[in-house]
Design a protein around this motif. Structure first.
Motif, mmCIF file in Angstrom:
data_model
loop_
_atom_site.group_PDB
_atom_site.id
_atom_site.type_symbol
_atom_site.label_atom_id
_atom_site.label_comp_id
_atom_site.label_asym_id
_atom_site.label_seq_id
_atom_site.Cartn_x
_atom_site.Cartn_y
_atom_site.Cartn_z
ATOM 1 N N GLY A 195 -106.082 -33.233 44.874
ATOM 2 C CA GLY A 195 -106.913 -33.237 43.750
ATOM 3 C C GLY A 195 -106.839 -31.852 42.843
ATOM 4 N N CYS A 196 -106.421 -31.089 43.364
ATOM 5 C CA CYS A 196 -106.544 -29.512 42.579
ATOM 6 C C CYS A 196 -105.522 -29.715 41.557
ATOM 7 C CB CYS A 196 -106.430 -28.596 43.562
ATOM 8 S SG CYS A 196 -105.038 -28.628 44.576
ATOM 9 N N PHE A 197 -104.577 -30.477 41.596
ATOM 10 C CA PHE A 197 -103.431 -30.460 40.404
ATOM 11 C C PHE A 197 -103.724 -31.410 39.435
ATOM 12 C CE2 PHE A 197 -101.518 -28.941 44.466
ATOM 13 C CZ PHE A 197 -100.918 -27.847 44.068
ATOM 14 N N PHE A 198 -104.557 -32.194 39.495
ATOM 15 C CA PHE A 198 -105.069 -33.520 38.370
ATOM 16 C C PHE A 198 -105.191 -32.669 37.209
ATOM 17 C CE2 PHE A 198 -106.017 -36.319 42.154
ATOM 18 C CZ PHE A 198 -104.693 -36.525 42.430
ATOM 19 N N ALA A 199 -105.901 -31.534 37.110
ATOM 20 C CA ALA A 199 -106.445 -31.037 35.758
ATOM 21 C C ALA A 199 -105.334 -29.928 35.193
ATOM 22 C CB ALA A 199 -107.705 -30.182 35.989
ATOM 23 N N LEU A 200 -104.383 -29.742 36.169
ATOM 24 C CA LEU A 200 -103.370 -28.835 35.847
ATOM 25 C C LEU A 200 -102.350 -29.092 34.386
ATOM 26 C CD1 LEU A 200 -101.944 -26.195 36.195
ATOM 27 C CD2 LEU A 200 -100.281 -27.520 37.643
ATOM 28 N N PRO A 201 -102.080 -30.362 34.185
ATOM 29 C CA PRO A 201 -101.455 -30.725 32.805
ATOM 30 C C PRO A 201 -102.251 -30.597 31.699
ATOM 31 C CG PRO A 201 -100.745 -32.418 34.611
ATOM 32 C CD PRO A 201 -102.042 -31.583 35.073
ATOM 33 N N ILE A 202 -103.451 -30.906 31.683
ATOM 34 C CA ILE A 202 -104.486 -30.620 30.594
ATOM 35 C C ILE A 202 -104.646 -29.223 30.123
ATOM 36 C CG2 ILE A 202 -106.771 -31.073 29.769
ATOM 37 C CD1 ILE A 202 -106.815 -33.443 31.799
ATOM 38 N N VAL A 203 -104.814 -28.408 31.294
ATOM 39 C CA VAL A 203 -104.745 -26.630 31.145
ATOM 40 C C VAL A 203 -103.625 -26.430 30.257
ATOM 41 C CG1 VAL A 203 -105.464 -24.728 32.072
ATOM 42 C CG2 VAL A 203 -106.598 -26.715 32.732
ATOM 43 N N ILE A 204 -102.290 -26.767 30.843
ATOM 44 C CA ILE A 204 -101.129 -26.273 30.170
ATOM 45 C C ILE A 204 -101.063 -26.679 28.870
ATOM 46 C CG2 ILE A 204 -98.739 -26.629 30.436
ATOM 47 C CD1 ILE A 204 -98.899 -26.783 33.463
ATOM 48 N N SER A 205 -101.595 -27.994 28.502
ATOM 49 C CA SER A 205 -101.337 -28.653 26.882
ATOM 50 C C SER A 205 -102.345 -27.611 26.276
ATOM 51 C CB SER A 205 -101.714 -29.912 26.946
ATOM 52 O OG SER A 205 -100.827 -30.787 27.771
ATOM 53 N N SER A 206 -103.548 -27.317 26.697
ATOM 54 C CA SER A 206 -104.530 -26.498 26.008
ATOM 55 C C SER A 206 -104.149 -25.017 25.613
ATOM 56 C CB SER A 206 -105.627 -26.555 26.598
ATOM 57 O OG SER A 206 -106.258 -27.834 27.002
ATOM 58 N N LEU A 207 -103.253 -24.444 26.726
ATOM 59 C CA LEU A 207 -102.847 -23.042 26.365
ATOM 60 C C LEU A 207 -101.708 -23.111 25.544
ATOM 61 C CD1 LEU A 207 -103.143 -21.565 30.164
ATOM 62 C CD2 LEU A 207 -104.529 -20.970 28.129
ATOM 63 N N ARG A 208 -100.779 -24.214 25.637
ATOM 64 C CA ARG A 208 -99.545 -24.240 24.845
ATOM 65 C C ARG A 208 -99.863 -24.465 23.321
ATOM 66 N NH1 ARG A 208 -94.572 -23.569 26.249
ATOM 67 N NH2 ARG A 208 -93.614 -25.131 25.169
ATOM 68 N N TRP A 209 -100.679 -25.502 23.168
ATOM 69 C CA TRP A 209 -100.712 -26.123 21.992
ATOM 70 C C TRP A 209 -102.089 -26.425 21.383
ATOM 71 C CZ3 TRP A 209 -95.895 -26.322 20.133
ATOM 72 C CH2 TRP A 209 -95.007 -26.728 20.962
ATOM 73 N N GLY A 210 -102.976 -25.846 22.082
ATOM 74 C CA GLY A 210 -104.479 -25.709 21.521
ATOM 75 C C GLY A 210 -105.276 -26.973 22.300
ATOM 76 N N VAL A 211 -106.516 -26.811 21.887
ATOM 77 C CA VAL A 211 -107.490 -27.533 22.368
ATOM 78 C C VAL A 211 -107.186 -29.080 22.057
ATOM 79 C CG1 VAL A 211 -110.014 -27.980 22.682
ATOM 80 C CG2 VAL A 211 -109.197 -25.602 22.388
ATOM 81 N N ALA A 212 -107.029 -29.303 20.868
ATOM 82 C CA ALA A 212 -106.749 -30.937 20.476
ATOM 83 C C ALA A 212 -105.749 -31.265 21.476
ATOM 84 C CB ALA A 212 -106.587 -30.786 18.954
ATOM 85 N N ALA A 213 -104.715 -30.625 21.748
ATOM 86 C CA ALA A 213 -103.731 -31.226 22.663
ATOM 87 C C ALA A 213 -104.140 -31.588 24.004
ATOM 88 C CB ALA A 213 -102.396 -30.184 22.598
#
Length: 311
Positions: free
Chosen positions: A142-160
């Motif tokens: 359960g602790c890894f399900f939010a990881l892809p969203i955080v990576i996308s936000s850091l790399r490409w912005g909040v919209a990504a």
């Protein structure tokens, strides 16, 4: 036999001139024809010339090229050269634009890369959540399900990051139905978007932990309400009633003659949920920070001092 009958008469090439014999008497009714007795001579030979052979005026087409008007054709190759140069410049400009777009720093390349990464993260997150819930191992991953969203936000912005969350929810809606899609959004999706937004803005960890814990607590309450609606039973009321009974038993065992009110029960329930979500969010912050440092993204993070000293 008389052979003179077979004698042939040989004539000259030129016939004798026409003449009237002298024995012929003139006719007084006719005019005098003394000129007929003159010898007839052939017509004189006239020398041939172009004017006699071609009595008509000459055709203007047959005139020599010197007599034709001279047109200035020097501009035609210049115009053609200019057109070709313009075409070459236009093609070269298009080629340069295509090369710039397809370059690593080009806008088209960056947009395509962002779309591919967000789609890949959404697919991996949705598949991992689907398999975890199907195999009942959600508590371990359960602790890894939010990881892809955080990576996308850091790399490409909040919209990504927001688009990654929506794409994952749509994928789960197709694969598992609306219940699991809503559960993912409330328990993991919103937490990932909040954390990615705050980390993108380089906010302080205390503020990030408080807000993320509050969002996860609201998501947990929302999941309880959805489950209550699906089973037609007020699960929240059952939880509060059990908490009230437990506290009443503890108070009576201590020897205090007091019964806690329902407001106190709600406050205790909310505090417990917030603390649970807070500890979970702190664990996510530490785990994700270590993961990003291993990926070489330390420059995009704002780590607390105690974590930097520990690293």
């Amino acid at each position: 036999m008389n052979l003179h009958l077979f004698k042939t008469h040989h004539y000259h090439h030129h016939p004798p001139p026409f003449s009237i014999p002298k024995t012929t008497l003139p006719n007084p009714s006719l005019p005098s024809l003394h000129f007929l007795s003159l010898p007839v001579s052939p017509p004189p030979r006239v020398p041939l010339s172009p004017s006699t052979l071609f009595p008509f005026p000459p055709n203007p087409i047959s005139l020599s090229t010197r007599q034709l008007p001279k047109f200035k054709t020097s501009r035609v190759p210049k115009v053609l050269a200019q057109v070709r140069s313009n075409e070459n410049e236009h093609n070269s400009d298009d080629l340069v634009e295509v090369e710039e777009d397809l370059a690593i720093d080009g806008a088209v390349y960056q947009k395509t890369l962002r779309l591919v990464e967000c789609s890949m993260f959404a697919a991996v997150s949705g598949l991992a959540y689907f398999l975890s819930t199907s195999l009942s191992i959600e508590s371990y991953f359960g602790c890894f399900f939010a990881l892809p969203i955080v990576i996308s936000s850091l790399r490409w912005g909040v919209a990504a990051g927001r688009k990654t969350m929506v794409a994952t929810a749509m994928l789960l809606l197709v694969l598992s139905g609306p219940v699991k899609a809503l559960t993912y959004l409330l328990m993991h999706g919103l937490v990932g978007v909040t954390m990615g937004t705050l980390w993108r803005l380089r906010a302080n960890w205390s503020l990030s932990i408080i807000l993320c814990a509050f969002v996860r607590a609201l998501g947990a309450v929302g999941c309880v309400l959805i489950s209550s609606f699906l089973i037609s039973e007020n699960i929240l009321a059952l939880i509060t009633v059990n908490i009230h009974a437990s506290l009443s038993f503890l108070v009576t065992t201590v020897g205090i003659n007091a019964i806690p009110s329902m407001d106190v029960i709600y406050l205790i329930f909310g505090t417990l949920v917030f603390l649970n979500c807070g500890f979970f969010v702190v664990l996510l912050h530490i785990l994700y920070a270590l993961f990003f440092i291993r990926l070489g993204m330390k420059a995009s993070l704002k780590l607390p001092r105690w974590l930097e000293k520990a690293i």
